[in-house]
Design an enzyme around this catalytic site. Sequence first.
Site, mmCIF file in Angstrom:
data_model
loop_
_atom_site.group_PDB
_atom_site.id
_atom_site.type_symbol
_atom_site.label_atom_id
_atom_site.label_comp_id
_atom_site.label_asym_id
_atom_site.label_seq_id
_atom_site.Cartn_x
_atom_site.Cartn_y
_atom_site.Cartn_z
ATOM 1 N N GLY A 135 27.568 54.437 -5.262
ATOM 2 C CA GLY A 135 26.720 55.049 -6.279
ATOM 3 C C GLY A 135 25.246 54.767 -6.033
ATOM 4 N N THR A 172 26.571 49.681 -3.577
ATOM 5 C CA THR A 172 27.758 50.503 -3.845
ATOM 6 C C THR A 172 27.469 51.937 -3.412
ATOM 7 O OG1 THR A 172 26.992 51.146 -6.032
ATOM 8 C CG2 THR A 172 28.336 49.140 -5.898
ATOM 9 N N HIS A 216 30.139 43.650 -3.812
ATOM 10 C CA HIS A 216 29.232 44.401 -4.669
ATOM 11 C C HIS A 216 28.713 43.557 -5.820
ATOM 12 C CE1 HIS A 216 30.045 47.942 -2.559
ATOM 13 N NE2 HIS A 216 31.161 48.280 -3.145
#
EC number: 2.4.3.-
Length: 337
Positions: free
Chosen positions: A261, A259, A311
Amino acid sequence: GAEVVINGSSSPAVVDRSNESIKHNIQPASSKWRHNQTLSLRIRYCWVGKGQLAPQGLSLRMKQILKFLDAEKDISVLKGTLKPGDIIHYIFDRDSTMNVSQNLYELLPRTSPLKNKHFGTCAIVGNSGVLLNSGCGQEIDAHSFVIRCNLAPVQEYARDVGLKTDLVTMNPSVIQRAFEDLVNATWREKLLQRLHSLNGSILWIPAFMARGGKERVEWVNELILKHHVNVRTAYPSLRLLHAVRGYWLTNKVHIKRPTTGLLMYTLATRFCNQIYLYGFWPFPLDQNQNPVKYHYYDSLKYGYTSQASPHTMPLEFKALKSLHEQGALKLTVGQCD
Ligand code: CTP
């Protein structure tokens, strides 16, 4: 010892709709968390897996691992390396290509926005609803470098998420999701306002990942140039994804598509001494079993991308939690003091 132990199972779960969050309690309590400087340095300079001790000098293996990821280089393609008209194969759609447009070329940085940059403490702000009522805004803004994801709004949520933004990512899909594909002047103006508010920070656009974003990237590039928006654009290198994937594979964490992040955390290990994560919580219930929104700022639901989503956020979370417990990073999933 400062051995890195990160074991993720290769669970195919996309998002967790069960009571998984119970198992994810963040222990020890945040007040007891201590930064493990030795471990952070070890992660930065020589990532070693379970059961392997870091040798004094740089072994061949360590050199190979270091080659995986170079934040300064991988944060953006530079002007010197491309010219208008060059053909690029999308990373996820190898059979599709794009031509480097004049606009894209103009917006490529001449030097890396991370050149010679090192920060004492960095915040990476994910977009989970766990941030709501956290009161973390001031704490987040106190970090020397603040990374945010996908142009998430800040003004209306400043008490919980802060305002400071040194780098913000923008997946092309955000233009569709949050700005109605710029269908009319109102939406174009809305995006323009958001971009102007970035005020010189780095706008990180993964332009070479998937062909679906082609037009959206071009629209944004055009808007930035036409309105002389004060942002420092960056377009991640073609090898970033492979580098990050390889980086985690070395530790037996099999992540197909990291991801945003996780990409940001992995990059930050190269230029931040202490890393603090906020808004990382891919579960529909918090630690006290109260509902948590998927995003702090919109009404997207868990599993909105269904099983097709590539993801594996809970798997990523497990790896990050393990690093939290070892003091390599700090996850905040509740209120700030
Ligand atoms: N995140 C999280 N828990 C959530 C939502 C987001 O941990 N409930 C983290 C993820 O690491 C995610 C980042 O916050 O990449 C930014 O969130 P978002 O903008 O939702 O990213 P996505 O669009 O879901 O994923 P990506 O942009 O990586 O495709």
